[in-house]
Design an enzyme around this catalytic site. Structure first.
Site, PDB file in Angstrom:
ATOM      1  CG  ASP A 277      -1.957   0.898   1.083  1.00 19.62           C
ATOM      2  OD1 ASP A 277      -2.196   1.838   0.180  1.00 19.62           O
ATOM      3  OD2 ASP A 277      -2.753   1.069   2.115  1.00 19.62           O
TER       4      ASP A 277
ATOM      5  CD  GLU B 253      -5.612  -1.615  -0.455  1.00 11.97           C
ATOM      6  OE1 GLU B 253      -6.104  -0.857  -0.792  1.00 11.97           O
ATOM      7  OE2 GLU B 253      -5.790  -2.831   0.276  1.00 11.97           O
TER       8      GLU B 253
END
Lengths: 366, 475
Positions: free
Chosen positions: B78, B174
């Site tokens: 992320d 992500e």
């Protein structure tokens, strides 16, 4: 117009016309059938301007005449009557048809016969004829390879009539199905090549036993089976040069058991990509391996013992394309002839008698 | 399980032997977990509170260790405060300051990202800009440039894909990676995951947080622990200990409402959740309750979804000023086709329908489309079709154009080659070669002469190609 006919005699003919009459309702009169009564016979005609059917039935005609009436409604009415009943059709007043059988009575609106399009009346002078069943078998073998989507490709199959031979070919631009039947009874004056529309082929499949006589003029093809004549407009497009794409010398030959191969493809295709249905085939010595994968679902593998001595090849095919061929042909074994992963493959039954079938299939990039 | 993941298991440290296990009824395989899930969807007659943990009632354990014996190696990556970090990267003066991306304070709209400095003031993404301004008036507000973020994102995913093809893009910043299938390539998965983190930071300048675990939910929770800019790997066998103390709102799927209900049941941590029978969770939260039950134990049977076939892909751009010159319009079209075919290849699909769109200066939009017997995805084919569609359209209008676009739809995964045309894989080989060069030197490193004409109009960047006026990145 007035005539009387046994229910069954006219029901069969009306049934045949159901496939012909126009269902999309672009011209209302095309949803009708033309009924013409003359001395001792009734002639029924249906057409959608592309394909037409003319059919005759014996009837007791009290008053000759002609009128058109909804093909679907008249079929439903006759079908609903008790079996074996004599049905009387009478043009009542102007453009109303009274249909009576026993205690049942119907009055149905008609349209005038003059509005009905002309359906040509053939002479049948060519004297080409062959058994309907043979033609139907051939249609079955090529029908599936006619393009599904009309917008992409020509919508019919090519019929080639040569001395002592009848051929039918279809293609959708990715595959080609060819079927040939030795026909000693055929002696055409010259070789004939015509494209038969998909709808016509489908209608021909429905005809019963007997011989089909074939003739054509500039605009139409004619098929006569007994009292029925199918009239099909000539498709103006040019059929691609199919002889050129049938591979002649693919070096790698495999012989596969048809049933086991079919089942393996069915299994593996369960996890092939939703629309393209691609499967990878890997050929190695005396073995073929099948593989499919679909990122959203998973993957499937299978393998099969075969007779193969050629080079190792990995090639993709649309599994549905192969299955459609394998399930229409007969015989225990099939022969697969390959060149490489970018060239057409040839499939044919190894041990089938009578009809000669060939299937040319382009590989798939997966 | 196939042979390859079997090998993966042997390389991983073995999980501790399975302890005696309470009520969970699965033997650890995903199929068994699914079966258990199906069995257990029986609503409880009434709600029962968790039994107190004492000698007679030992606390429930999250999972049999056997579940992790066939463990996968899932990495969750992320980018930290993505949009804000990009802004800081391009404008170092912002470093250390609270940054809010989404719009200016007086504008309507919400913050899409804010830097960690801004978060300290209670600003979070999704918050109205006005509220954010009230909380943190000294923050720097930026409207944001999606196109720019997209190009960073593309680089980010390109690096991830070098490690494994099993990459799931969950959003622009992500991703989940499953390294299990690539076990033969890597002596140590943990090293690989750490290397990946360093590579991303080196190549993009962005900080990423990396979480590693045997399932998606555990990897994601590990990332939560790793943030910001950290690395956290749940050690094999340490799942229970890791999960026990986490607050329930860290579990995906537990929002404010669920949280309130759970607090009423005295559930504050994931460990507390283990005491709730599945039936009770199901009766309160429905199917979501079953997810909570399984996720709270680290069980997550969701596969890594590497690629879904998009419905369509399109690229379009509005010009800086209306254009009428055919030469320049075709240059735009060529560039958009180039971009489009790149996306088609990345999605590994072919298009059955190519569509060209043009908007005239009076805002009328015209579209021409063509259906293809053989689907295509190479620049040469797509541009040829687009040009054939576009030229009559252009010549039919007397106005200048303000926008052109190309769209590929009716996408399929494979294409059967044409029977009656000469088959050549030249286009395909060219496409693959271009992709390779561009992977290394950037999209702008190779362009056709026609595309190069855009030099007259737009600044270009070797990495990103031309910087067009509007995002040419609609999906």
């Amino acid at each position: 117009m007035q005539f009387t006919i046994r229910k069954e005699a006219i029901l069969d003919e009306l049934q045949m016309l159901q496939g012909i009459v126009e269902k999309r309702n672009t011209m209302p009169i095309l949803a009708n059938v033309l009924i013409q009564a003359s001395e001792g016979t009734v002639e029924l005609t249906g057409t959608d301007l592309e394909v037409g059917l003319r059919t005759h039935a014996e009837a007791q005609v009290e008053e000759p005449g002609a009128v058109t009436i909804s093909g679907k409604k008249i079929f439903e009415i006759v079908k609903s009557l008790p079996d074996g009943e004599a049905v009387t059709f009478k043009e009542d007043r102007d453009l109303m048809m009274r249909v009576t059988a026993g205690e049942s009575e119907f009055k149905v609106v008609c349209l005038p016969k003059d509005d009905y399009p002309q359906v040509p009346d053939p002479k049948f002078e060519s004297k080409i004829s062959f058994p309907v069943s043979a033609l139907q078998d051939m249609i079955d073998r090529v029908f599936f390879a006619i393009a599904q989507e009309q917008r992409y490709y020509l919508n019919g199959a090519l019929m080639v009539i040569k001395p002592k031979s009848l051929e039918l070919v279809s293609t959708d631009g990715h595959r080609l199905s060819y079927c040939q039947r030795p026909s000693p009874e055929i002696q055409p004056a010259k070789e004939l090549r015509v494209i038969i529309a998909k709808k016509t082929l489908n209608e021909l499949r429905k005809f019963g036993e007997g011989n089909v006589e074939f003739d054509m003029d500039e605009n139409n093809l004619f098929f006569r089976i007994g009292a029925r004549t199918l009239i099909s407009r000539v498709i103006e497009s040019k059929f691609p040069n199919f002889e050129a794409v049938i591979p002649k010398d693919n070096p790698n030959h495999a012989v596969l058991p048809r049933a086991a191969f079919t089942d393996a493809i069915r299994r593996v295709s369960l996890l092939s990509a939703e629309r393209s249905r691609g499967i990878k085939f890997t050929l190695e010595k005396n073995r073929i391996r099948l593989f499919s994968s679909n990122p959203e679902m998973g993957e499937a593998r299978d393998k099969l013992d075969i007779e193969y001595k050629g080079a190792g090849i990995e090639v993709g095919f649309n599994s549905q394309y192969i299955l459609e061929f394998l399930t229409t042909i007969g015989g225990e074994k099939i022969r697969l002839e390959l060149k490489d992963e970018n060239s057409a493959a040839l499939l044919k039954p190894e041990d089938e008698e009578g009809l000669k079938s060939l299937y040319v299939l382009m590989p798939m990039k997966i | 399980m196939n042979a390859r993941s079997g090998a993966a298991v042997s390389r991983l440290p073995r999980a501790a032997p399975a302890p005696a296990f309470g009520p969970a009824r699965f033997d650890g395989t995903p199929a068994a977990a699914r079966a258990a899930a199906e069995r257990a969807v029986r609503p409880a007659p009434f709600l029962r509170l968790p039994p107190p943990a004492d000698e007679a009632h030992p606390p429930l354990r999250p999972l049999p260790a056997a579940f992790f014996a066939s463990r996968r190696f899932i990495v969750h990556v992320d980018i930290d405060a993505f949009f804000a970090s990009v802004e800081v990267l391009l404008n170092p003066a912002l470093r250390g300051q609270p940054v809010v991306v989404g719009g200016l304070p007086h504008e309507r709209g919400v913050a899409s990202t804010c830097s960690y400095e801004a978060r300290r003031y209670g600003v979070h993404s999704g918050m109205a800009l006005r509220t954010a301004f009230k909380l943190c008036p000294q923050a720097v507000f930026v409207r944001g440039n999606y196109r720019l973020y997209q190009s960073f994102s593309e680089r980010f995913f390109r690096i991830l894909r070098q490690a494994t093809p099993d990459v799931e893009e969950t959003s622009i910043d992500e991703a989940y990676l499953d390294l299990t299938r690539c076990c033969h390539l890597y002596p140590s998965f943990s090293r690989t995951a750490r290397d990946l983190q360093a590579r991303i930071e080196g190549a993009t300048g962005l900080k990423v947080s990396v979480g590693v675990g045997p399932t998606k939910v555990l990897a994601k929770l590990a990332t939560g622990r790793a943030k910001p800019a950290g690395y956290f790997e749940i050690p094999p066998g340490g799942e229970e200990e890791f999960l026990r103390g986490l607050p329930i709102d860290s579990l995906p799927g537990i929002g404010p409402k669920t949280q309130v209900l759970l607090r009423m049941l005295a559930v504050r941590t994931i460990g507390d959740l283990w005491g709730l029978p599945r039936g009770s969770l199901h009766s309160i939260f429905g199917l979501g309750g079953d997810d909570i039950y399984l996720h709270s134990r680290g069980v997550d049977i969701r596969p890594i979804v590497t690629a879904t076939v998009p419905k369509s892909v399109s690229r379009e751009t509005t010009f800086l000023e209306d254009l009428w010159e055919e030469r320049l319009l075709l240059a735009h079209l060529a560039y958009l086709c180039d971009r489009l075919t790149l996306a088609l290849r990345q999605n590994r699909c072919y298009a059955h329908v190519i569509e060209v769109k043009a908007r005239t200066s009076d805002f009328r939009t015209e579209v021409r489309r063509r259906l293809l017997l053989t689907p295509c995805r190479e620049m040469g084919d797509v541009f040829r079709i687009a040009e054939e569609l576009f030229l009559p359209l252009l010549r039919g209008t007397r106005l200048a154009l303000r926008l052109v676009g190309v769209k590929a739809s009716d996408l399929v995964r494979g294409k059967t080659l044409p029977l009656f045309e000469r088959v050549s894989d030249k286009g395909e080989r060219l496409g693959a070669a271009l992709d390779e060069v561009r992977d290394k030197y950037g999209f702008g490193s190779v362009l056709t002469v026609r595309e190069k004409m855009l030099d007259e109009i737009y600044p270009s960047d070797p990495d990103r190609g031309f910087i067009l006026k509007t995002a040419s990145l609609t999906r």
